[in-house]
Design a protein around this motif. Structure first.
Motif, short mmCIF file in Angstrom:
data_model
loop_
_atom_site.label_atom_id
_atom_site.label_comp_id
_atom_site.label_asym_id
_atom_site.label_seq_id
_atom_site.Cartn_x
_atom_site.Cartn_y
_atom_site.Cartn_z
N ASN A 236 0.84 -1.20 0.00
CA ASN A 236 0.00 0.00 0.00
C ASN A 236 0.87 1.25 0.00
O ASN A 236 1.17 1.82 1.06
CB ASN A 236 -0.94 -0.01 1.22
N GLN B 158 -0.69 4.41 1.79
CA GLN B 158 -0.65 4.36 3.24
C GLN B 158 0.76 4.65 3.75
O GLN B 158 0.94 5.31 4.79
CB GLN B 158 -1.12 2.98 3.73
N SER C 75 -5.41 -2.29 6.55
CA SER C 75 -5.45 -3.50 5.71
C SER C 75 -6.69 -4.31 6.03
O SER C 75 -7.28 -4.17 7.11
CB SER C 75 -4.18 -4.34 5.90
#
Length: 356
Positions: free
Chosen positions: A226, A229, A296
């Protein structure tokens, strides 16, 4: 990860780098990976030991805080000659954003010009430390051997101080630079030096230890799983006025993988629930927003689908399949329990008014 933080904060960054892989490529003289921008600004970097890197970097923070305190005192003393509006704007500047920092740089440039016209010792002293009026980004950088093991006492002391300092842990789950010895970050069932029969205990959860303080920004990231993130965590950590800890999943040749598949392994680590992504931002407490964000999704693949892509797990499967199966079962239970803990944290930090 190192490239990203240098791009985000390199023009005002100070780095204390623990001995390890990152210090080797960070200080590979006579060349260096660090550079400067078109204005001549770049990171200030120095390497310290495993055992005292946190304290070493903490010295940066204490020094800058003292210089800033003195600079503010001198500003107030010289206010009649510098102009009340300029001094007020510098002292009250909001530097929580990039825009605010650039505006402060403009003010400090104007301050330098005025100080150059004043023939008195206070003006000369302020001129020598005027740069500290622009917010600095201090980072402690190192691996899990430093942060989880040899340097943990110092790291804990720094996190407990409440001071504005950032920590980036490049977690390879093993002492990579010295040949692949087991660390407290090594997961259950993985083979490493001093754990030839597979690590028997669960991995130390440094993130939850830091989160327990309540005033430490904590994030677990994996760039391959990610990227957004990851970027958010870096920006939030820098903006947070207090200690910050970022745990970055770092695939390593010691894992026994084709390194070109590193990002795929990062994705599997997250998808299996082995490496849950999250951010805990104390600055959001009391704002109506949940300071804890589980970034997540619930596990969608079994742990073995991630683990048995790596030689560090397969070695035990070949040499002692019964023990490998036993440890993998326990490791899967670790994953399930860890995921349950993080789900509970979402509820734990949910603002009360939202639950009504």
């Amino acid at each position: 990860y190192v490239k990203i933080i240098s791009q985000l904060f390199g023009d005002r960054m100070l780095i204390a780098n623990a001995t390890g892989c990152s210090s080797i490529y960070g200080g590979n003289l006579p060349t260096t990976p660090w550079t400067q921008d078109r204005h001549g600004r770049g990171p200030a970097w120095s390497n310290s030991l495993f055992e005292d890197n946190a304290e070493f970097g903490f010295g940066y923070r204490l020094t800058l805080d003292k210089q800033l305190e003195y600079a503010r005192e001198l500003l107030i003393q010289l206010q009649p000659k510098l102009g009340g509006d300029l001094v007020k704007d510098i002292l009250e500047a909001d530097q929580s954003t990039r825009k605010g920092i650039e505006e402060q740089r403009t003010r400090v440039d104007a301050l330098r010009q005025k100080l150059g016209t004043l023939d008195q010792s206070e003006a000369r002293q302020l001129l020598s430390i005027a740069d500290c009026l622009v917010k600095r980004s201090i980072w402690l950088l190192g691996g899990d051997g430093w942060a989880y093991d040899i340097g943990y006492g110092g790291l804990d002391h720094v996190l407990a101080s409440g001071r504005n300092i950032n920590v980036l842990v490049l977690d390879t789950e093993v002492y990579s630079n010295t040949g692949g010895q087991m660390s407290k970050a090594t997961p259950r069932g993985a083979v490493a030096k001093f754990a030839a029969g597979g690590k028997k205990q669960n991995k130390k959860d440094l993130g939850l230890l830091a989160l327990a303080y309540g005033n430490v920004y904590v994030s677990r990231i994996a760039l391959g799983a990610n990227p957004r993130q990851t970027l958010r965590a870096f920006v939030e950590a820098d903006a947070y006025d207090g200690p910050s800890l970022i745990l970055a999943y770092s695939h390593c040749i010691a894992h026994g993988i084709n390194m070109t598949n590193g990002f795929q392994q990062q994705k599997l680590a997250v998808q299996s629930g082995y490496w849950p992504l999250y951010r805990y931002n104390p600055a959001l407490a009391g704002t109506g927003a949940n300071p804890y964000s589980l970034d997540s999704r619930a596990p969608t693949v079994p742990l073995k689908e991630y683990a048995y892509n790596e030689v560090r797990y397969r070695m035990l499967q070949h040499g002692n399949p019964d023990e490998a199966a036993r440890l993998l079962k326990l490791a899967q239970e670790d994953v399930n329990e860890r995921w349950s803990v993080h789900e509970n944290l979402v509820s734990r930090y949910q603002p009360a008014e939202t639950n009504e």
